[in-house]
Every structure is written in structure tokens, then in C-alpha cells.
Design a protein around this motif. Structure first.
Motif, mmCIF file in Angstrom:
data_model
loop_
_atom_site.group_PDB
_atom_site.id
_atom_site.type_symbol
_atom_site.label_atom_id
_atom_site.label_comp_id
_atom_site.label_asym_id
_atom_site.label_seq_id
_atom_site.Cartn_x
_atom_site.Cartn_y
_atom_site.Cartn_z
ATOM 1 N N UNK A 85 9.279 33.084 -3.697
ATOM 2 C CA UNK A 85 9.884 31.875 -3.051
ATOM 3 C C UNK A 85 9.362 31.643 -1.918
ATOM 4 N N UNK A 86 8.960 32.297 -1.090
ATOM 5 C CA UNK A 86 8.027 31.950 0.041
ATOM 6 C C UNK A 86 6.610 31.310 -0.117
ATOM 7 N N UNK A 87 6.076 31.839 -1.188
ATOM 8 C CA UNK A 87 4.735 31.433 -1.534
ATOM 9 C C UNK A 87 4.967 29.686 -2.119
ATOM 10 N N UNK A 88 5.924 29.820 -2.981
ATOM 11 C CA UNK A 88 6.348 28.432 -3.560
ATOM 12 C C UNK A 88 6.616 27.381 -2.687
ATOM 13 N N UNK A 89 6.950 27.852 -1.359
ATOM 14 C CA UNK A 89 7.512 26.784 -0.351
ATOM 15 C C UNK A 89 6.315 26.524 0.330
ATOM 16 N N UNK A 90 5.291 27.351 0.624
ATOM 17 C CA UNK A 90 3.917 27.156 1.104
ATOM 18 C C UNK A 90 3.065 26.458 0.470
ATOM 19 N N UNK A 91 3.216 26.611 -0.840
ATOM 20 C CA UNK A 91 2.298 25.852 -1.680
ATOM 21 C C UNK A 91 3.019 25.332 -2.912
ATOM 22 N N UNK A 92 3.634 23.934 -2.458
ATOM 23 C CA UNK A 92 4.122 23.276 -3.402
ATOM 24 C C UNK A 92 3.429 22.577 -4.238
ATOM 25 N N UNK A 93 4.092 21.980 -5.424
ATOM 26 C CA UNK A 93 3.235 21.103 -6.308
ATOM 27 C C UNK A 93 2.982 21.868 -7.611
ATOM 28 N N UNK A 94 3.425 22.912 -7.926
ATOM 29 C CA UNK A 94 3.291 23.545 -9.241
ATOM 30 C C UNK A 94 4.790 23.197 -9.950
ATOM 31 N N UNK A 95 4.510 23.244 -11.315
ATOM 32 C CA UNK A 95 5.605 23.175 -12.296
ATOM 33 C C UNK A 95 6.109 24.710 -12.815
ATOM 34 N N UNK A 96 5.287 25.786 -12.555
ATOM 35 C CA UNK A 96 5.639 26.895 -12.776
ATOM 36 C C UNK A 96 5.085 27.909 -11.976
ATOM 37 N N UNK A 97 5.758 28.803 -11.328
ATOM 38 C CA UNK A 97 5.477 29.740 -10.383
ATOM 39 C C UNK A 97 5.673 31.264 -11.075
ATOM 40 N N UNK A 98 4.561 31.848 -11.365
ATOM 41 C CA UNK A 98 4.668 33.335 -12.040
ATOM 42 C C UNK A 98 4.555 34.688 -11.195
ATOM 43 N N UNK A 99 5.536 35.597 -11.138
ATOM 44 C CA UNK A 99 5.454 36.450 -10.601
ATOM 45 C C UNK A 99 4.723 37.801 -11.334
ATOM 46 N N UNK A 100 3.599 38.161 -10.922
ATOM 47 C CA UNK A 100 2.888 38.995 -11.842
ATOM 48 C C UNK A 100 2.837 40.331 -10.689
ATOM 49 N N UNK A 192 8.744 43.422 -16.430
ATOM 50 C CA UNK A 192 9.070 42.655 -15.230
ATOM 51 C C UNK A 192 8.056 41.879 -14.752
ATOM 52 N N UNK A 193 7.972 40.989 -15.332
ATOM 53 C CA UNK A 193 6.950 39.701 -15.231
ATOM 54 C C UNK A 193 7.807 38.508 -15.325
ATOM 55 N N UNK A 194 7.805 37.579 -14.181
ATOM 56 C CA UNK A 194 8.749 36.630 -14.363
ATOM 57 C C UNK A 194 7.989 35.019 -14.321
ATOM 58 N N UNK A 195 8.305 34.086 -14.916
ATOM 59 C CA UNK A 195 7.959 32.566 -14.752
ATOM 60 C C UNK A 195 9.011 31.922 -14.245
ATOM 61 N N UNK A 196 9.036 31.276 -13.064
ATOM 62 C CA UNK A 196 10.132 30.378 -12.557
ATOM 63 C C UNK A 196 9.768 28.970 -12.485
ATOM 64 N N UNK A 197 10.665 28.252 -12.641
ATOM 65 C CA UNK A 197 10.859 26.802 -12.274
ATOM 66 C C UNK A 197 10.945 26.890 -10.660
ATOM 67 N N UNK A 198 10.089 26.044 -9.871
ATOM 68 C CA UNK A 198 10.260 26.124 -8.510
ATOM 69 C C UNK A 198 11.694 25.885 -8.016
ATOM 70 N N UNK A 199 12.371 24.971 -8.555
ATOM 71 C CA UNK A 199 13.720 24.659 -8.095
ATOM 72 C C UNK A 199 14.788 25.847 -8.153
ATOM 73 N N UNK A 200 14.750 26.579 -9.106
ATOM 74 C CA UNK A 200 15.542 27.738 -9.122
ATOM 75 C C UNK A 200 14.882 28.853 -8.329
ATOM 76 N N UNK A 201 13.810 28.878 -8.053
ATOM 77 C CA UNK A 201 13.064 29.833 -7.240
ATOM 78 C C UNK A 201 13.497 29.508 -5.683
ATOM 79 N N UNK A 202 13.635 28.425 -5.436
ATOM 80 C CA UNK A 202 13.784 27.806 -4.218
ATOM 81 C C UNK A 202 15.206 28.279 -3.643
ATOM 82 N N UNK A 203 16.010 28.161 -4.737
ATOM 83 C CA UNK A 203 17.669 28.637 -4.351
ATOM 84 C C UNK A 203 17.903 30.172 -4.181
ATOM 85 N N UNK A 204 17.117 30.876 -4.907
ATOM 86 C CA UNK A 204 17.281 32.054 -5.084
ATOM 87 C C UNK A 204 17.514 32.927 -3.488
ATOM 88 N N UNK A 205 16.490 33.048 -2.728
ATOM 89 C CA UNK A 205 16.902 33.708 -1.552
ATOM 90 C C UNK A 205 18.055 33.419 -0.662
#
Length: 269
Positions: A85-100, A192-205
Motif C-alpha cells: 500500500x505504501x508503494x502504491x501511494x508512492x508510485x500511483x497510476x497503476x491499474x493493478x498492484x501485485x504482491x509477490x 500467498x500471492x495477491x493482485x490488488x486494485x489500488x483503491x482497495x489497497x489504499x483503504x487496507x492500512x
């Protein structure tokens, strides 16, 4: 879909401090765990950017030395999802963020590719994660672990359209019977691999850690406890073995699998 892969890596692991910098020897030489995880991410097709996410200068320096892009995150992240979620906030503009995850260098590339496809096909899903149907041998192994007081693999149950109902370190659903070693079962192993939509990931923390996440120790339960749609995507291992590095004893297991993959074309695909 513009896709970012983030590889969370922390030095201060409770069970295995310094784990990302542990050396794994294979036919291609000796490489650290974080480097092998980065190479696994780089093998995924259709990915736009791959970064190592860490709060540790030792990991960052090493990752940059072998060519990885590094995003420095805070030490406040309580799990890999919060770090992503921190990474997605630092690097916006992606449709999907994958946690590998940085301790899973043997994750097949097509698992990630299937997750991204799953999100593209299901606009209502907030997060996608892979599940593997267990055969009788796998279920027997999980049950043996539980009888011995060990925590084995995580299992998942899901409903119509692949919507996750629950994840557990117990073996669910209860079947009440034994299976032949090669027989398919209704039990699914969660990978344990995840692909998130950024909006849901931003809410998580910001969500409080719920009782189920505390009891099971599974970060993905926070999404379910907050009524988010988690899509379980059934994947096929295609003969590929994979393993996570959680304890020092796992090093030898992964090194043996690296040798096997190099010798078997099916394992290397």
C-alpha cells in the motif's frame, strides 16, 4: 491493465532474521533469496514495473547492486500488504498492484498472469489470489501437520464466481473421508500471492486488525472482515514445484527444487 509488481522484503523477520539476504545455490550459481524473487517477478509477462519494497538499507543496497529498482518504505508496515500500500501511494497510476512475496522465488509466472486476467474479467473484485486444488496426498500432509501441532499450508473456501468465503490454517472444508494419493479433493491450497486494485489497497492500512486476522495470522482476512470482494483464481501448477522460505530448513528444500527445475524442461517452463 497497467501492472506494478512489488516485492516486500524486511530484514527483521521474527522466524528468520536477515532472510532476504540468505544465499540459495542452484545450477545458475549462488544468489540471494531477494534476487531470485526479483528474477521470478521479471519473468512474468505483461508487467510494466517491478520494485523491491523494503525499509532496510542492507536489502536496498544489495537489490540495487543486481539491478533492481527499490522503493524505500517505512518500518511501520505490519505485513506485506501494508508495505505494498505504501508503494502504491508512492508510485500511483497503476491499474493493478501485485504482491509477490519476497520469500517465494519459485512462484510460477503464470500464477501472477492468471491473477491479473482474473481482475480484468471481474470488475467487482477488489483483490485476486491463487488457489490450487489439493490431491489426497496434499490433504493428508496438511492433516498430519495439524495432528502434530504444526501449522501447514493455508486453505481457502469460496462460493459462486470464485468469491472467497474464508481462509484458514486449518484444513477446510471438513470432508470426513480419506482420499487416494492422486485423487482430486474439494480442498484448495491458498498460495500467498495477491493482485490488488489500488483503491482497495489504499483503504487496507486504515482498517483495524480484526479478530479473525489475529486468530489465523492471515493478512488477507482483513479484506473479508471489511466486506471486500476477494476473488479466488484456480491455477494449475503444471507439474511445477514451489516452496516458500520461512525457516532455515527450507533452504535445502528450495535448492533441491532449483536443481530439479533446471533438469526438467516441464519444471522450468
Amino acid at each position: 491493465m497497467k501492472t506494478l509488481v512489488a516485492i516486500p522484503a524486511r530484514y527483521a523477520s521474527t522466524r528468520y532474521p536477515g532472510k532476504p539476504l540468505v544465499t540459495l545455490r542452484g545450477p545458475d550459481g549462488a544468489k540471494t533469496l531477494i534476487r531470485r524473487s526479483w528474477e521470478a517477478a521479471m519473468a512474468v509477462r505483461g508487467i510494466d514495473r517491478v520494485v523491491v519494497a523494503t525499509d532496510d538499507d542492507r536489502i536496498a543496497t544489495h537489490a540495487r547492486a543486481f539491478g533492481a529498482e527499490v522503493v524505500m518504505t517505512s518500518s511501520a508496515a505490519r505485513n506485506g500488504t501494508e508495505r505494498c500500500a505504501e508503494v502504491a501511494a508512492i508510485l500511483p497510476g497503476f491499474d493493478v498492484v501485485v504482491n509477490l512475496q519476497g520469500d517465494a522465488p519459485l512462484t510460477p509466472a503464470w500464477f501472477v498472469e492468471d491473477l491479473v486476467k482474473g481482475l480484468a474479467a471481474d470488475p467487482a473484485a477488489d483483490i485476486a489470489t491463487p488457489v490450487l486444488r489439493c490431491d489426497g496426498r496434499a490433504v493428508a500432509g496438511f492433516l498430519a501437520d495439524r495432528r502434530a501441532g504444526r501449522v501447514g499450508g493455508t486453505t481457502a473456501v469460496f462460493g459462486a464466481g470464485g468469491r472467497a468465503l474464508y481462509f484458514s490454517k486449518e484444513v477446510i472444508p471438513y470432508t470426513g473421508r480419506d482420499y487416494a494419493p492422486e485423487e482430486p479433493t474439494p480442498v484448495f491450497h491458498h498460495v500467498g500471492v495477491y493482485a490488488y486494485r489500488p483503491a482497495a489497497l489504499a483503504d487496507y492500512p486504515a482498517w483495524p486488525i480484526g479478530p479473525l486476522e489475529v486468530l489465523e495470522g492471515l493478512e488477507q482476512l482483513r479484506f473479508l472482515e471489511n466486506n471486500r470482494n476477494v476473488l479466488c483464481v484456480e491455477v494449475n501448477a503444471e507439474g511445477r514445484e514451489f516452496w516458500e522460505l520461512n525457516n532455515p530448513s527450507d533452504v535445502a528444500v528450495i535448492e533441491a527444487m532449483l536443481v530439479k527445475q533446471a533438469a526438467d524442461p516441464q519444471q522450468s517452463c
